[in-house]
Write a protein that holds these residues in place. Structure first.
Motif, short mmCIF file in Angstrom:
data_model
loop_
_atom_site.label_atom_id
_atom_site.label_comp_id
_atom_site.label_asym_id
_atom_site.label_seq_id
_atom_site.Cartn_x
_atom_site.Cartn_y
_atom_site.Cartn_z
N ARG A 226 0.66 -4.24 -9.13
CA ARG A 226 1.34 -2.98 -8.60
C ARG A 226 2.85 -2.98 -9.12
N ALA B 240 -4.50 4.77 -7.02
CA ALA B 240 -3.19 4.87 -6.73
C ALA B 240 -2.69 6.31 -6.82
N PHE C 150 -0.92 2.78 -2.82
CA PHE C 150 -1.77 1.93 -3.56
C PHE C 150 -3.04 1.66 -2.68
N HIS D 278 0.66 -1.30 0.11
CA HIS D 278 -0.01 0.14 0.00
C HIS D 278 1.02 1.31 0.21
#
Length: 295
Positions: A203, A281, A242, A64
Motif C-alpha cells: 500500500r 485501488a 484500497f 482502506h
C-alpha cells in the motif's frame, strides 16, 4: 561509492526511504533523500504518512482509505516530522490523522481509515482494453531521452530513479503541444524488484506511485505542459481507496481521466487494475493548473 549523479536509486533505497523512524509513540521522522524534483515529491510524503500511521496500529487492520491535503512545498534538504493523532480505535475500523511538518510548519495533513478483514458484496467496473507493458518505454528511458534533447532543463540524475517501473501507453509529444487530446491516459506500473509479503508495504508503494502522472491528465486537453512558460502546477489534495490486497511488485494498470478543469484547478481520477482485470485501488486528485502566459 559512486557520485550521487551516477548512482542508481533502486527499490531497496525507496523502501528504506519511505519507512519512517519512530521517535516516540506517535512521533516519527522521515528522510527526503529522493531528490527527483526541486521540492519533495508528493507521493513520497503520502507513502511516509501511511508508514507512520500504520506503525501506531494496535490490532491487525488494513488501510482502506486515505485523504490528504498538500499545504506547502516540501524542502528536499530537510527531514520531515510526522505527528500521528490516534483519533479512534473501534471494533472494526481504526482512524488516524497525521500532520507532516518541516521547520515547525505543516506541509501535509492526512486522515486514514483502517479496517479489519471482512467479507461482503462485490462488484466492479471492467478494466479498459489496453496493450500490455511489454515493449513500452520505461520512465527512466523516456526522461534520459528528454534530458538529451533539452540539455540543462532536467536534473542530471533524472534517469537514475529506477525503484518504480512505470510505462505510459501514449506519451505526449513535447515538441508539438498544439495537439490536444482527450484528458485520458494509461500507465503500467510496478515496483522494480521484489517486495516483502507485508500488505502495508504494498500500500505504501502504491501510494507513492499514485502521484506519478495523475495531475498531468488534466493538461492533455490543453496545449500546456509543466515546462510551459507561465504555467504553475502543484498538487492540492490526494485521496486513495484500497479495495483489497494486491502486490505492488506485479504489473498494475493505472487508468486516469480528468472529467473537469476550471478555476485554475484540474480534477483527476485513477483506477488500478491487476493484469487479469481486478480493480484493487482507486485515486483522486485536484491540482493547481494556473496558466498566465503573459507573465
Amino acid at each position: 561509492m559512486p557520485p550521487a549523479s551516477d548512482r542508481i536509486f533502486g527499490l531497496d533505497d525507496l523502501v528504506d526511504n519511505l519507512q519512517v523512524e519512530q521517535l516516540d509513540t506517535y512521533l516519527f521522522r522521515g528522510d527526503t533523500k529522493v531528490r527527483r524534483t526541486p521540492r519533495v515529491f508528493g507521493g513520497q510524503v503520502l507513502a511516509q504518512v501511511v508508514s507512520a500511521a500504520t506503525r501506531t496500529l494496535t490490532s491487525e487492520r488494513y488501510l482502506h482509505s486515505l485523504h490528504a491535503y498538500f499545504l506547502r512545498p516540501g524542502d528536499v534538504e530537510k527531514n520531515i516530522i510526522f505527528e500521528v493523532d490516534p483519533i479512534r480505535d473501534g471494533g472494526s475500523f481504526t482512524t488516524r490523522r497525521v500532520v507532516a511538518r518541516q521547520s515547525g510548519k505543516a506541509i501535509l495533513n492526512a486522515s486514514m481509515s483502517f479496517q479489519k478483514l471482512e467479507q461482503g458484496l462485490e462488484h466492479q467496473m471492467d478494466m479498459p482494453e489496453v496493450p500490455g507493458p511489454e515493449g513500452l518505454q520505461t520512465d527512466w528511458e523516456y526522461w534520459e531521452s528528454i534530458s538529451r534533447r533539452y540539455p540543462g532543463r532536467l536534473p542530471e540524475d533524472v534517469g537514475r530513479f529506477r525503484a518504480i517501473d512505470a510505462r505510459v501507453i501514449q506519451r505526449r509529444d513535447l515538441d508539438d503541444l498544439s495537439v490536444e487530446a482527450a484528458p485520458v491516459q494509461g500507465m503500467w506500473v510496478k515496483a522494480n524488484g521484489t517486495l516483502s509479503d507485508d500488505p502495508a508495504v504494498h500500500r505504501m508503494i502504491l501510494a507513492y506511485a499514485s502521484d506519478m502522472q495523475l495531475m498531468g491528465t488534466s493538461l492533455r486537453a490543453h496545449p500546456v505542459h509543466f515546462w510551459t512558460p507561465g504555467f504553475q502546477g502543484a498538487s492540492l489534495d490526494h485521496a486513495m481507496w484500497f479495495h483489497c490486497d494486491f502486490r505492488a511488485d506485479k504489473w498494475l494498470y493505472y487508468h486516469m481521466d480528468s472529467p473537469r478543469a476550471g478555476g485554475a484547478r484540474g480534477f483527476n481520477r485513477g483506477s488500478f487494475y491487476t493484469r487479469d482485470g481486478k480493480l484493487v485501488a482507486s485515486a483522486a486528485q485536484e491540482g493547481l493548473i494556473r496558466f498566465t502566459p503573459d507573465k
